[in-house]
Write an enzyme that holds these catalytic residues in place. Structure first.
Site, PDB file in Angstrom:
ATOM      1  N   HIS A   4       4.777   0.256   0.268  1.00  0.00           N
ATOM      2  CA  HIS A   4       5.509  -0.467   1.309  1.00  0.00           C
ATOM      3  C   HIS A   4       4.647  -1.594   1.857  1.00  0.00           C
ATOM      4  CE1 HIS A   4       3.486   2.944   3.264  1.00  0.00           C
ATOM      5  NE2 HIS A   4       3.410   2.205   4.349  1.00  0.00           N
ATOM      6  N   ASP A  11       0.565   5.181   1.873  1.00  0.00           N
ATOM      7  CA  ASP A  11      -0.242   5.842   2.895  1.00  0.00           C
ATOM      8  C   ASP A  11      -1.051   6.998   2.306  1.00  0.00           C
ATOM      9  OD1 ASP A  11       0.989   4.147   4.734  1.00  0.00           O
ATOM     10  OD2 ASP A  11       2.578   5.592   5.170  1.00  0.00           O
ATOM     11  N   HIS A  21       0.849  -1.198   0.000  1.00  0.00           N
ATOM     12  CA  HIS A  21       0.000   0.000   0.000  1.00  0.00           C
ATOM     13  C   HIS A  21       0.879   1.241   0.000  1.00  0.00           C
ATOM     14  CE1 HIS A  21       1.080  -0.392   4.239  1.00  0.00           C
ATOM     15  NE2 HIS A  21       0.750   0.875   4.421  1.00  0.00           N
ATOM     16  N   ARG A  49       5.184   6.670  13.988  1.00  0.00           N
ATOM     17  CA  ARG A  49       5.100   7.170  12.614  1.00  0.00           C
ATOM     18  C   ARG A  49       4.579   8.598  12.583  1.00  0.00           C
ATOM     19  NH1 ARG A  49       1.222   4.681   7.940  1.00  0.00           N
ATOM     20  NH2 ARG A  49       0.004   6.535   8.390  1.00  0.00           N
TER      21      ARG A  49
HETATM   22  C1  SIN Z   1       2.924   1.348   7.725  1.00  0.00           C
HETATM   23  O1  SIN Z   1       2.343   0.768   6.832  1.00  0.00           O
HETATM   24  O2  SIN Z   1       2.859   2.552   7.871  1.00  0.00           O
HETATM   25  C2  SIN Z   1       3.773   0.556   8.691  1.00  0.00           C
HETATM   26  C3  SIN Z   1       5.023   0.057   8.069  1.00  0.00           C
HETATM   27  C4  SIN Z   1       5.849  -0.759   9.027  1.00  0.00           C
HETATM   28  O3  SIN Z   1       5.447  -0.923  10.172  1.00  0.00           O
HETATM   29  O4  SIN Z   1       6.904  -1.232   8.633  1.00  0.00           O
END
Ligand code: SIN
Length: 278
Positions: A250, A97, A95, A265
């Site tokens: 990612h 973000d 995906h 994050r």
């Molecule tokens: C996310 O998708 O923002 C998390 C990525 C991760 O935890 O590596």
């Protein structure tokens, strides 16, 4: 400061920099690498929620994700947590973000607090390379298309996360906004064409039914995730990955049953995405 491309289809390691003390020149160089390589990695950083927020703000205004749980001491920082009792991790599928927003986030900065002894890597996929690998005929076709993206089926009432009731998400009622973006965008900083659809949030091609859209979208998802377009980051406590949501996908690997992985994050605002035309 040294910027070294990592092995694989995307990513660069940035060495010799303290995210608590960035010069203006370092910020510009990191933004250039971020746009070129799609994701930049830092090791051995010492960040609190407040200083992570301050570091992220050097790259642009903060966009607080409305669905993720917040860090208790700093509600503008999201917690990405998996503990032994959680049925699955967060972000465990390809995906990008905030593609469900009309003004999608430019980047996300993830900081490792607790990492499992083994596993918990994050994979990234390069959407410039995915686009470049297509035939000229398909490139031209895609350049005329837009796609509809949504958060409703993931974060909304009755959606994927609400059905699992694991307490790591909030504000389901705010999953109301769908967004239409070009299927091939002109990257706002690099000017390069990048494929901009993703398996988690793209619903269908604008003006096509879901059924009509699926064969094309599934083909593009397969191309995006080809091994030669990807790289894989092994986390250590204090590592940071700062990815470009317009140039990469990612995928957080969920391969550490019984262990804890805790990350913080911060998401940075982007803007309207324009279509690429050759
Ligand atoms: C996310 O998708 O923002 C998390 C990525 C991760 O935890 O590596």
């Amino acid at each position: 400061m040294e910027i070294r491309p990592t092995n694989g289809g995307c990513g660069a390691e940035v060495a010799g920099v303290d995210l608590n003390a960035l010069s203006d020149a370092q910020v510009e160089a990191i933004l250039d690498a971020h746009a070129e390589y799609g994701v930049v990695f830092f090791r051995d950083q010492e960040l609190t929620p407040d200083t992570q927020l301050a570091a992220a703000e050097r790259f642009g205004p903060i966009n607080v994700n409305r669905f993720f749980s917040r860090v208790a001491t700093q509600p503008r920082v999201a917690e990405v947590l998996k503990e032994a009792h959680h049925p699955n991790n967060i972000g465990g599928g390809w995906h990008t973000d905030h593609s469900y927003d009309q003004l999608p986030a430019m980047g996300s900065m993830l900081y490792a607090i607790d990492v499992p002894a083994h596993g918990g890597d994050t994979m990234f996929a390069n959407m410039y390379k995915a686009y470049e690998s297509l035939s000229d005929g398909l490139k031209r076709t895609l350049e005329g298309l837009s796609a509809v993206h949504s958060s409703r089926h993931v974060f909304g009432p009755g959606g994927y996360h609400e059905q699992r009731r694991d307490g790591r998400y909030e504000n389901a009622e705010q999953a109301t906004q769908d967004a239409v973006h070009p299927v091939v965008i002109r990257h706002p900083r690099s000017g390069r064409p990048a494929l901009y659809v993703n398996r988690a949030f793209t619903l269908h091609i604008d003006g096509w039914t879901v059924e009509e859209s699926q064969p094309l979208l599934q083909y593009l998802y397969g191309v995006g995730g080809r091994p030669e377009h990807t790289c894989r980051f092994r986390w250590e406590r204090g590592s940071v990955a700062f990815w470009d949501n317009r140039a990469t996908w990612h995928y957080a690997l969920d391969d550490y049953p019984g262990e804890t992985r805790r990350m913080h994050r911060v998401t940075i605002d982007g803007g309207e995405l324009s279509a690429y035309a050759a």
